[in-house]
Write an enzyme that holds these catalytic residues in place. Structure first.
Site, PDB file in Angstrom:
ATOM      1  CB  THR A   1      -5.977  -0.388  -9.949  1.00  5.73           C
ATOM      2  OG1 THR A   1      -6.047   0.405  -8.932  1.00  5.73           O
ATOM      3  CG2 THR A   1      -7.287  -1.353  -9.984  1.00  5.73           C
ATOM      4  CB  THR A   2      -2.767  -1.032 -13.852  1.00  3.52           C
ATOM      5  OG1 THR A   2      -4.240  -0.417 -14.307  1.00  3.52           O
ATOM      6  CG2 THR A   2      -2.373  -1.912 -15.451  1.00  3.52           C
TER       7      THR A   2
ATOM      8  NE  ARG B   1      -0.847   1.797  -6.348  1.00  2.00           N
ATOM      9  CZ  ARG B   1      -2.597   1.670  -6.124  1.00  2.00           C
ATOM     10  NH1 ARG B   1      -3.229   1.866  -4.718  1.00  2.00           N
ATOM     11  NH2 ARG B   1      -3.530   1.472  -7.055  1.00  2.00           N
TER      12      ARG B   1
ATOM     13  CG  HIS C   1     -10.604   4.721 -12.220  1.00  4.53           C
ATOM     14  ND1 HIS C   1     -11.009   6.393 -13.384  1.00  4.53           N
ATOM     15  CD2 HIS C   1      -8.961   5.819 -12.597  1.00  4.53           C
ATOM     16  CE1 HIS C   1      -9.636   7.189 -13.506  1.00  4.53           C
ATOM     17  NE2 HIS C   1      -8.835   7.221 -13.022  1.00  4.53           N
ATOM     18  CB  THR C   2     -10.962   0.540  -7.401  1.00  5.67           C
ATOM     19  OG1 THR C   2      -9.877   0.262  -7.823  1.00  5.67           O
ATOM     20  CG2 THR C   2     -11.630  -0.774  -6.342  1.00  5.67           C
TER      21      THR C   2
ATOM     22  N   GLY D   1     -11.581   6.899  -8.575  1.00  2.00           N
ATOM     23  CA  GLY D   1     -13.540   6.513  -9.141  1.00  2.00           C
ATOM     24  C   GLY D   1     -13.883   6.408  -8.417  1.00  2.00           C
TER      25      GLY D   1
ATOM     26  CG  ASP E   1      -2.325   5.023  -7.930  1.00  2.00           C
ATOM     27  OD1 ASP E   1      -3.410   4.123  -9.640  1.00  2.00           O
ATOM     28  OD2 ASP E   1      -1.707   4.077  -8.516  1.00  2.00           O
TER      29      ASP E   1
END
Ligand code: IMP
Length: 431
Positions: free
Chosen positions: A305-306, A311, A46-47, A22, A18
């Site tokens: 994200t997933t 976190r 991936h953002t 991306g 993270d």
């Protein structure tokens, strides 16, 4: 950026994932012709932000957002076809063209099956020693790959009669095991077969000998970016085992996971946050389970994200990053999320560990050692200014520059890029 990089580049996370890979892959692909994913599966996220649009990819390489780029899913990836087609449908619906012209999938990639996800979730809920996985079936799929007899690859989708017989046999066997171990409800083998047969028919035009295509692209002098997923400290061999994912997601995995000889890659671009985060279980020496951690989490939107899990957040751990830099032969670093630290009076960096009264000045990716370490910190002054609108290195406050330079010295590789926001242009290049 083009002037910064000659040759081909691997992008890899230097912490526990993270880090913002991306965005960096997206920036580097402006001058690339091929992007390759080589490890992991739909556990990655991936953002990329392009203008007002935000895209989160789990399986598709980030090069799909650049016209003319060829995207390859390598043999080292474990592929969940349901996620793949959901992602393709979503992006195509939003105007991103995805077809066999710009996407190829290795016939050697392994398939994530419904019983893999069932086993992953059941283990997490019912077994002692849960890892805190994403429950995407990753570990059981890689276990089957190594076990061989019960594994299915993309190539198997091309032979429907054989596929039917194998799915019948595997599902029947797996139902028995999952019932005994976890009292799991049985899967219907015919339904599973029909779903995968249909995925196979749809996937057929995308299936390719990706290793061969990659070698051809290299011979033709095309510029290639290897898109690492996850990060070095989650690598199954070199990470904080067993709290890792099940692939070789350091840069070292690219050779086997894409099918590339070492000479193909010249640049190793490591991505690190200006602090540290981790999702799931496992040791995290610099974790701040307090106001500092919450401050970072809220300002950095540190939610998965997933899985959307919050976190765990903490100070930058230079010991861990130095280990990753050395292991992967990192040549360039991108520092991300520097803007998140604005407003802190003081910022700490872990520069060593004390273990049972003895100083340890290198990182050991060993649970028993890490569980016992006490970080040794260096403290630097913070800065008040908002950095999100800064577009040139020279315009950063002096405290932020001092912090970045100190991280660079400790990490042991040049910080060439500093990111202060999600947009493409919120990126400072240091030449
Ligand atoms: P798995 O990959 O789903 O088996 O999860 C194993 C461990 O790796 C868990 O702690 C996950 O949270 C972590 N993990 C897997 N992929 C990522 C990622 O892309 N970013 C951060 N953590 C990850």
């Amino acid at each position: 950026m083009a002037s910064l990089l000659n040759g081909n580049t691997c992008v890899v996370g230097l912490q526990w994932g993270d880090e913002g890979k991306g965005k960096v892959v997206d920036i580097l692909t402006e001058h690339a012709e091929v992007v390759v994913r080589y490890c992991g599966g739909a556990n990655a996220g991936h953002t990329v932000r392009i203008g007002s649009e935000k895209y989160a990819t789990h399986l598709l390489p980030v090069g799909v957002f650049r016209p003319g780029v060829l995207n390859l899913i390598g043999n080292g990836v474990v592929l969940d076809p349901a996620v793949l087609f959901r992602e393709i449908d979503e992006f195509v619906g939003r105007g991103v063209p995805i077809s066999p012209v710009n996407l190829r999938i290795s016939y050697k990639a392994h398939l994530v099956m419904p019983y893999h996800m069932q086993e992953d979730a059941a283990r997490e809920i019912q077994s002692a020693g849960a890892i805190g996985t994403t429950r995407r079936g990753i570990g059981p799929t890689y276990a089957d790959k190594m076990q061989r007899a019960t594994a299915l690859r993309v190539a198997d989708l091309q032979h429907e009669e054989k596929l039917k017989a194998r799915i019948c046999q595997i599902v029947t066997e797996r139902n028995k095991v999952l019932k005994v171990l976890y009292d799991a409800p049985p899967l219907d083998w015919l339904e599973t077969f029909e779903a995968y047969r249909d995925y196979g028919r749809r996937m057929l035009p995308f299936i390719d000998d990706v290793g061969h295509t990659l070698i051809q692209a290299w011979r033709d002098g095309k510029r290639i970016v290897f898109e690492g997923a996850h990060a070095v400290l989650l690598d199954v061999d070199h990470g904080t085992y067993p709290y890792v994912t099940s692939s070789n997601c350091s840069a070292l995995g690219l050779y086997t996971g894409a099918g590339a000889p070492p000479q193909m890659v010249q640049n190793f671009f490591g991505i690190m946050k200006a602090y540290t985060t981790r999702v799931g279980g496992g040791p995290f020496p610099t974790e701040q389970d307090n106001n500092i951690g919450s401050y970072i989490r809220e300002r950095g939107n540190e939610y998965g994200t997933t899985t959307r899990r919050p976190r765990r957040c903490g100070w930058f751990d230079a010991m861990a990053v130095r280990y990753s830099v050395d292991l992967c032969g990192i040549t360039h670093i991108a520092l991300t999320l520097l803007d998140v630290l604005s407003g802190l009076e003081q910022i700490r960096i872990c520069t060593g560990y004390n273990v049972r009264g003895q100083r340890l000045d290198y990182f050991r990716a060993d649970m028993d050692t890490l569980a016992d370490v006490e970080p040794i910190y260096e403290t630097l002054p913070g800065w008040k200014q908002d950095l999100s609108q800064v577009r040139r290195w020279a315009d950063l406050p002096s405290e932020a520059k001092t912090y970045v330079r100190r991280l660079e010295t400790l990490a042991g590789a040049p910080i060439k890029m500093v990111s202060v926001g999600a947009e493409r242009n919120a990126t400072l290049i240091r030449d």
